[in-house]
Design a protein around this motif. Structure first.
Motif, mmCIF file in Angstrom:
data_model
loop_
_atom_site.group_PDB
_atom_site.id
_atom_site.type_symbol
_atom_site.label_atom_id
_atom_site.label_comp_id
_atom_site.label_asym_id
_atom_site.label_seq_id
_atom_site.Cartn_x
_atom_site.Cartn_y
_atom_site.Cartn_z
ATOM 1 N N ASN A 1 0.823 -1.210 0.000
ATOM 2 C CA ASN A 1 0.000 0.000 0.000
ATOM 3 C C ASN A 1 0.855 1.257 0.000
ATOM 4 O O ASN A 1 0.407 2.322 -0.418
ATOM 5 N N LYS A 2 2.089 1.134 0.489
ATOM 6 C CA LYS A 2 3.005 2.274 0.535
ATOM 7 C C LYS A 2 3.976 2.305 -0.645
ATOM 8 O O LYS A 2 4.457 3.356 -1.030
ATOM 9 N N CYS A 3 4.293 1.148 -1.198
ATOM 10 C CA CYS A 3 5.324 1.037 -2.234
ATOM 11 C C CYS A 3 4.880 1.733 -3.516
ATOM 12 O O CYS A 3 3.764 1.539 -4.000
ATOM 13 N N THR A 4 5.793 2.538 -4.067
ATOM 14 C CA THR A 4 5.519 3.230 -5.331
ATOM 15 C C THR A 4 6.375 2.700 -6.476
ATOM 16 O O THR A 4 6.304 3.226 -7.586
ATOM 17 N N GLY A 5 7.195 1.695 -6.218
ATOM 18 C CA GLY A 5 7.974 1.054 -7.268
ATOM 19 C C GLY A 5 9.102 1.895 -7.831
ATOM 20 O O GLY A 5 9.442 1.767 -9.002
ATOM 21 N N ALA B 1 20.282 -1.544 3.787
ATOM 22 C CA ALA B 1 20.433 -0.290 3.038
ATOM 23 C C ALA B 1 19.195 -0.021 2.195
ATOM 24 O O ALA B 1 18.731 1.121 2.087
ATOM 25 N N ALA B 2 18.622 -1.065 1.615
ATOM 26 C CA ALA B 2 17.401 -0.913 0.826
ATOM 27 C C ALA B 2 16.235 -0.476 1.700
ATOM 28 O O ALA B 2 15.458 0.410 1.321
ATOM 29 N N VAL B 3 16.115 -1.088 2.881
ATOM 30 C CA VAL B 3 15.045 -0.709 3.821
ATOM 31 C C VAL B 3 15.223 0.740 4.256
ATOM 32 O O VAL B 3 14.276 1.532 4.246
ATOM 33 N N ASP B 4 16.447 1.098 4.623
ATOM 34 C CA ASP B 4 16.723 2.467 5.068
ATOM 35 C C ASP B 4 16.540 3.487 3.947
ATOM 36 O O ASP B 4 16.160 4.625 4.192
ATOM 37 N N GLY B 5 16.802 3.071 2.705
ATOM 38 C CA GLY B 5 16.723 3.982 1.572
ATOM 39 C C GLY B 5 15.345 4.120 0.954
ATOM 40 O O GLY B 5 15.150 4.944 0.063
ATOM 41 N N CYS B 6 14.392 3.329 1.432
ATOM 42 C CA CYS B 6 13.044 3.385 0.851
ATOM 43 C C CYS B 6 12.353 4.689 1.261
ATOM 44 O O CYS B 6 12.088 4.908 2.444
ATOM 45 N N PRO B 7 12.049 5.565 0.302
ATOM 46 C CA PRO B 7 11.465 6.863 0.642
ATOM 47 C C PRO B 7 10.035 6.784 1.170
ATOM 48 O O PRO B 7 9.578 7.712 1.829
#
Length: 65
Positions: free
Chosen positions: A8-12, A49-55
């Motif tokens: 629901n949050k992911c914008t790809g 890093a991917a988790v931390d970098g997810c806007p």
């Protein structure tokens, strides 16, 4: 360790894919797909890093107890 996505949050945007391509992939429709829902050996720092970098804060890791 498990990887979770809040679709629901992911914008790809694909930041996660660029940081941890063995775990995340944005398909041709712009939707995120998990290649695996577990963190592969030796790739915890990439997934973190991917988790931390997810806007959109759509990603999380469930750490083993």
């Amino acid at each position: 360790m498990k990887v979770h996505v809040d679709y629901n949050k992911c914008t790809g945007l694909g930041i996660c894919e660029s940081l941890a391509p063995d775990v995340f992939e944005v398909n041709d429709d712009g939707e995120l797909e998990l290649k695996t829902d577990t963190v592969p050996d030796g790739q915890l720092s990439d997934v973190e890093a991917a988790v931390d970098g997810c806007p959109t804060e759509a990603l999380s890791i469930e750490y083993d107890e």
